[in-house]
Scaffold this motif. Structure first.
Motif, PDB file in Angstrom:
ATOM      1  N   LEU A  57      29.085 -11.896 -18.477  1.00 32.07           N
ATOM      2  CA  LEU A  57      30.163 -11.393 -17.599  1.00 32.07           C
ATOM      3  C   LEU A  57      29.928  -9.910 -17.325  1.00 32.07           C
ATOM      4  CD1 LEU A  57      33.226 -13.113 -19.361  1.00 32.07           C
ATOM      5  CD2 LEU A  57      32.035 -13.899 -17.304  1.00 32.07           C
ATOM      6  N   LYS A 110      32.232  -7.793 -15.151  1.00 37.01           N
ATOM      7  CA  LYS A 110      33.612  -7.598 -15.613  1.00 37.01           C
ATOM      8  C   LYS A 110      33.693  -6.567 -16.741  1.00 37.01           C
ATOM      9  CE  LYS A 110      35.101 -10.955 -12.958  1.00 37.01           C
ATOM     10  NZ  LYS A 110      35.976 -10.700 -11.788  1.00 37.01           N
ATOM     11  N   ALA A 129      39.730 -11.349 -16.542  1.00 37.47           N
ATOM     12  CA  ALA A 129      38.534 -11.166 -17.367  1.00 37.47           C
ATOM     13  C   ALA A 129      38.274  -9.694 -17.641  1.00 37.47           C
ATOM     14  CB  ALA A 129      37.322 -11.806 -16.700  1.00 37.47           C
ATOM     15  N   CYS A 162      35.702 -18.695 -17.967  1.00 35.47           N
ATOM     16  CA  CYS A 162      34.916 -17.967 -16.966  1.00 35.47           C
ATOM     17  C   CYS A 162      33.420 -18.215 -17.168  1.00 35.47           C
ATOM     18  CB  CYS A 162      35.209 -16.475 -17.045  1.00 35.47           C
ATOM     19  SG  CYS A 162      36.891 -15.998 -16.603  1.00 35.47           S
ATOM     20  N   ARG A 167      30.619 -20.249 -14.644  1.00 31.01           N
ATOM     21  CA  ARG A 167      29.392 -19.606 -14.170  1.00 31.01           C
ATOM     22  C   ARG A 167      28.155 -20.399 -14.576  1.00 31.01           C
ATOM     23  NH1 ARG A 167      30.005 -13.021 -14.186  1.00 31.01           N
ATOM     24  NH2 ARG A 167      32.000 -12.959 -13.072  1.00 31.01           N
TER      25      ARG A 167
END
Length: 476
Positions: free
Chosen positions: A113, A116, A154, A182, A186
């Protein structure tokens, strides 16, 4: 390590509506080594001591031996809120990806991530792994941050202070599971619910499933899913069979065992919260484990007795709910089939077919002859923003109109019966934890319980929330 997991279980007492798989056929309790009398006693204890179960399914040796739901609920056929029971499904999505070789448990969240991540991320945050999210040991000191006014969930979770070295300190945190959702989207390359539909829901016969989402449209992960008690039972049966459904392997045995093993200490206090925590599953006494959601949403898998029990409920004492199983059902799981007991079986079937929660006891008319329609102040925590209620008689009950900052809504109320309807909370699909959004099915019963006092018992029949609305009207 590449692995996979699923908790599953199913249910039915009469003719089974489940598609496919012999696992979910129904059978008499006695044929599976359980007495109908023992199940009847357990139901009696639940009705007497718990407030209240909404529905249950008991499966032994892959056969549904008892099931039922209490009116006004219909949890065997209609989806019901899961709260944190949702976490076990998100964990299972991670398991599929690990089994597929698309995800490693030791991958860093900072890499998965990266868009984020906050600037100047701490060393602790940079070391958080997928494994740490699964075991609730990623180091954040604050449980559950996410609200409707936070635009990017997130990013907000990753901006938390990671006070402890990841992997060293357990702290239950639903926001961690949102990060897993999340990551799963992905890595799967498609919406999480579509991925679970293809890999889990359709293969084992789970029907419609809904979920609340974040402002980004990602499922909440740690809460928000809704499904029937029968479908929870299917999930539990899959886990009991260590990833097999019929002759087809859906999840690896390695993942099932890893996900349901003890990885951290869990919470102290109540005995079934002290047995340890796995990958979004709780350990239980008696070598059992469970998927677990607030207010008593359970799928309990008992491998030593080849049993799955799924329950929907709306109560506060969740330990007592589990205690009834250990005290009254566990001793009944015998090693071999019992002699048929047609009379007890008939009694159990009749009981399961007639389960109902109590309606409001009282009078059809007000002893003090209050004139209707009449208006009273409203204070009810499950109707936030509504401050006034107007009561009017109908041919078979009442019409309760509530109004306030959220506008005006109408609830049909039955006398000595349940009247069903829908309460419109909002048009938003975004579902912060413990918030009510969208359109909720409701059922209401009412009566005059004192001179000038009207009581409406309101159940959100797709959720645990319920309570009595007491309205005091001036006498004229």
């Amino acid at each position: 390590m590449k692995t996979t997991t699923k908790l599953f279980f199913a249910a039915t007492l009469l003719a089974s509506p489940f598609v496919g798989a012999a696992e979910m056929e129904s059978a008499s309790p006695e044929s599976q080594g359980v007495s109908s009398q023992a199940i009847l006693k357990w139901i009696d204890v639940c009705e007497r001591e718990l407030d209240a179960l909404h529905g249950f399914v008991i499966v032994r040796h892959g056969r549904v031996i008892a099931e039922g739901s209490w009116a006004p609920y219909a949890t065997l056929e209609k989806p019901h809120m899961l709260y944190s029971h949702s976490k076990s499904f998100t964990s299972t999505a991670i398991g599929f990806l690990v089994d597929d070789g698309k995800l490693d448990l030791d991958e860093r969240v900072a890499d998965l991530l990266s868009d984020k991540m906050p600037t100047n991320a701490s060393a602790n945050l940079l070391s958080v792994r997928v494994r740490d999210l699964l075991t609730m040991t990623y180091g954040a000191p604050k449980d559950h941050l996410l609200k409707t006014d936070i635009p990017d969930w997130a990013a907000a979770v990753l901006a938390k202070d990671i006070a402890n070295l990841p992997g060293t300190a357990y702290r239950y945190d639903s926001d961690a599971t949102y990060l897993l959702a999340c990551i799963a989207e992905r890595k799967a390359g498609q919406p999480l619910m579509d991925f679970l539909r293809a890999r889990l829901f359709d293969p084992i016969g789970i029907g419609p499933v809904t979920t609340g989402v974040s402002p980004q449209g990602v499922p909440c992960g740690g809460w928000g899913m809704r499904m029937t008690t029968r479908d929870l039972a299917r999930f539990g049966q899959l886990y009991l069979q260590e990833g097999l459904w019929g002759d087809t392997r859906l999840l690896s045995r390695d993942w099932v065992r890893l996900a349901t093993a003890k990885h951290t200490v869990g919470r102290g206090g109540n005995p079934d919260w002290s047995q340890g925590y796995g990958f979004q599953f709780w350990r239980c006494r008696h070598n059992a484990y469970r998927a677990d959601g607030a207010s008593g949403q359970y799928t309990i898998v008992i491998p030593d007795h080849d049993v799955v029990i799924s329950i929907h409920a709306g109560l506060g004492n969740m330990q007592k709910e589990i205690d009834t199983i250990w005290d009254h059902l566990l001793p009944a799981f015998g090693p071999k089939a019992l002699d048929p007991d047609p009379a007890s079986l008939a009694g159990l079937r009749a009981k399961c077919a007639s389960l109902t929660l109590k309606t409001v006891a009282g009078a059809r008319t007000d002893a003090a002859a209050t004139k209707l329609p009449a208006t009273a102040k409203l204070a009810f925590k499950h109707l936030p923003g509504y401050t006034q209620a107007t009561l009017a008689e109908t041919a078979d009950g009442w019409e309760l109109k509530v109004s306030g900052a959220q506008g005006e809504r109408t609830i049909a109320v039955g006398f000595n019966t349940w009247k069903h309807g829908v309460f419109h909370y909002s048009d938003s699909p975004v579902e912060p934890l413990f918030a009510l959004n969208g359109k909720e099915p409701v059922a209401a019963s009412g009566a005059w319980t004192k001179p000038g006092e009207f009581t409406c018992r309101l159940y959100l029949t797709g959720a645990p929330q319920h309570g009595d609305i007491k309205l005091n009207f001036s006498q004229k």
